[in-house]
Design a protein around this motif. Structure first.
Motif, PDB file in Angstrom:
ATOM      1  N   ALA A   1       0.841  -1.197   0.000  1.00  0.00           N
ATOM      2  CA  ALA A   1       0.000   0.000   0.000  1.00  0.00           C
ATOM      3  C   ALA A   1       0.875   1.245   0.000  1.00  0.00           C
ATOM      4  N   ILE A   2       0.388   2.272  -0.669  1.00  0.00           N
ATOM      5  CA  ILE A   2       1.005   3.598  -0.646  1.00  0.00           C
ATOM      6  C   ILE A   2      -0.018   4.501   0.023  1.00  0.00           C
ATOM      7  N   GLU A   3       0.380   5.094   1.148  1.00  0.00           N
ATOM      8  CA  GLU A   3      -0.574   5.793   2.007  1.00  0.00           C
ATOM      9  C   GLU A   3      -0.929   7.209   1.556  1.00  0.00           C
TER      10      GLU A   3
ATOM     11  N   ALA B   1       2.448  12.093  -1.150  1.00  0.00           N
ATOM     12  CA  ALA B   1       3.850  12.366  -0.800  1.00  0.00           C
ATOM     13  C   ALA B   1       4.665  11.073  -0.803  1.00  0.00           C
ATOM     14  N   GLU B   2       4.111   9.999  -0.273  1.00  0.00           N
ATOM     15  CA  GLU B   2       4.810   8.706  -0.268  1.00  0.00           C
ATOM     16  C   GLU B   2       5.012   8.191  -1.692  1.00  0.00           C
ATOM     17  N   LEU B   3       4.027   8.399  -2.545  1.00  0.00           N
ATOM     18  CA  LEU B   3       4.141   7.995  -3.943  1.00  0.00           C
ATOM     19  C   LEU B   3       5.276   8.758  -4.627  1.00  0.00           C
ATOM     20  N   ILE B   4       5.323  10.054  -4.424  1.00  0.00           N
ATOM     21  CA  ILE B   4       6.372  10.881  -5.042  1.00  0.00           C
ATOM     22  C   ILE B   4       7.743  10.486  -4.509  1.00  0.00           C
TER      23      ILE B   4
ATOM     24  N   PHE C   1       2.266  -1.069  -9.746  1.00  0.00           N
ATOM     25  CA  PHE C   1       1.342  -0.051 -10.226  1.00  0.00           C
ATOM     26  C   PHE C   1       2.017   0.714 -11.347  1.00  0.00           C
ATOM     27  N   THR C   2       1.285   0.941 -12.420  1.00  0.00           N
ATOM     28  CA  THR C   2       1.841   1.631 -13.577  1.00  0.00           C
ATOM     29  C   THR C   2       0.798   2.560 -14.189  1.00  0.00           C
TER      30      THR C   2
ATOM     31  N   LYS D   1      -7.415  11.989 -10.132  1.00  0.00           N
ATOM     32  CA  LYS D   1      -8.374  11.295  -9.267  1.00  0.00           C
ATOM     33  C   LYS D   1      -7.803  10.046  -8.610  1.00  0.00           C
ATOM     34  N   LEU D   2      -6.518  10.063  -8.309  1.00  0.00           N
ATOM     35  CA  LEU D   2      -5.878   8.949  -7.610  1.00  0.00           C
ATOM     36  C   LEU D   2      -6.267   9.022  -6.146  1.00  0.00           C
ATOM     37  N   LYS D   3      -6.745   7.924  -5.582  1.00  0.00           N
ATOM     38  CA  LYS D   3      -7.211   7.911  -4.197  1.00  0.00           C
ATOM     39  C   LYS D   3      -6.236   7.129  -3.328  1.00  0.00           C
TER      40      LYS D   3
END
Length: 165
Positions: free
Chosen positions: A15-17, A20-23, A50-51, A39-41
């Motif tokens: 999981a990516i919370e 900021a964590e994704l970046i 994930f791509t 619209k990324l949740k």
């Protein structure tokens, strides 16, 4: 969480919370060209990896995490422009066959002067193709998924271990 069958990794979930964590999963050089999907949740629950592609189709992004990694890692692939008539190609990650509209060179910037290129599926849908091909042939996909994860892990080792001369 991962499940195992016959000593092969079947699925790797994480999981990516937050945004900021994704970046933060991306290297600073890739963060500069990062265009997040609309619209990324969050939290973002990921099965395997994930791509997504940015709107112009020049960059394709990949987020991946091996079970032994503390955090997920991301990379920005740049699509090489294809010239001429479409030709066939074989993805070096999932071994799917397709035209140059489906499979082609995606490069990863190592430095301002050096990049590594990979002949892979443009949309990085390798796991789906592995599962579909295994279902059609009546085989278990586990071995092929484990090989895909290994190739992805090597990509991240390659870009994180790169030392400019």
């Amino acid at each position: 969480m991962q499940t195992q069958l016959n000593n092969f990794v079947k699925e790797n979930s994480f999981a990516i919370e937050s945004e900021a964590e994704l970046i933060q999963a991306f290297r600073p050089r890739d963060q500069k060209k990062l265009v997040l999907p609309e619209k990324l949740k969050f939290p973002l629950n990921v099965r395997s990896y994930f791509t997504w592609k940015e709107p112009s189709g020049v960059y394709t992004y990949l987020i991946f995490k091996m079970p032994n990694w503390d955090l997920p890692r991301g990379v920005a692939f740049k699509r090489s422009a294809s010239t001429g008539e479409p030709v066939g190609g074989l993805c070096s990650w999932c071994h799917a066959y397709g035209t140059s509209d489906e499979i082609g060179m995606l490069s990863v910037s190592m430095s301002s002067n050096v990049s590594s290129s990979y002949l892979i599926c443009h949309d990085l849908s390798c796991i789906e193709k592995i599962e579909d091909n295994a279902a059609m042939s009546g085989k278990e996909p586990d071995k092929y998924i484990a090989e895909l994860y290994y190739r992805m892990e090597k990509l991240f080792e390659n870009i994180s271990g790169y030392k400019p001369e």
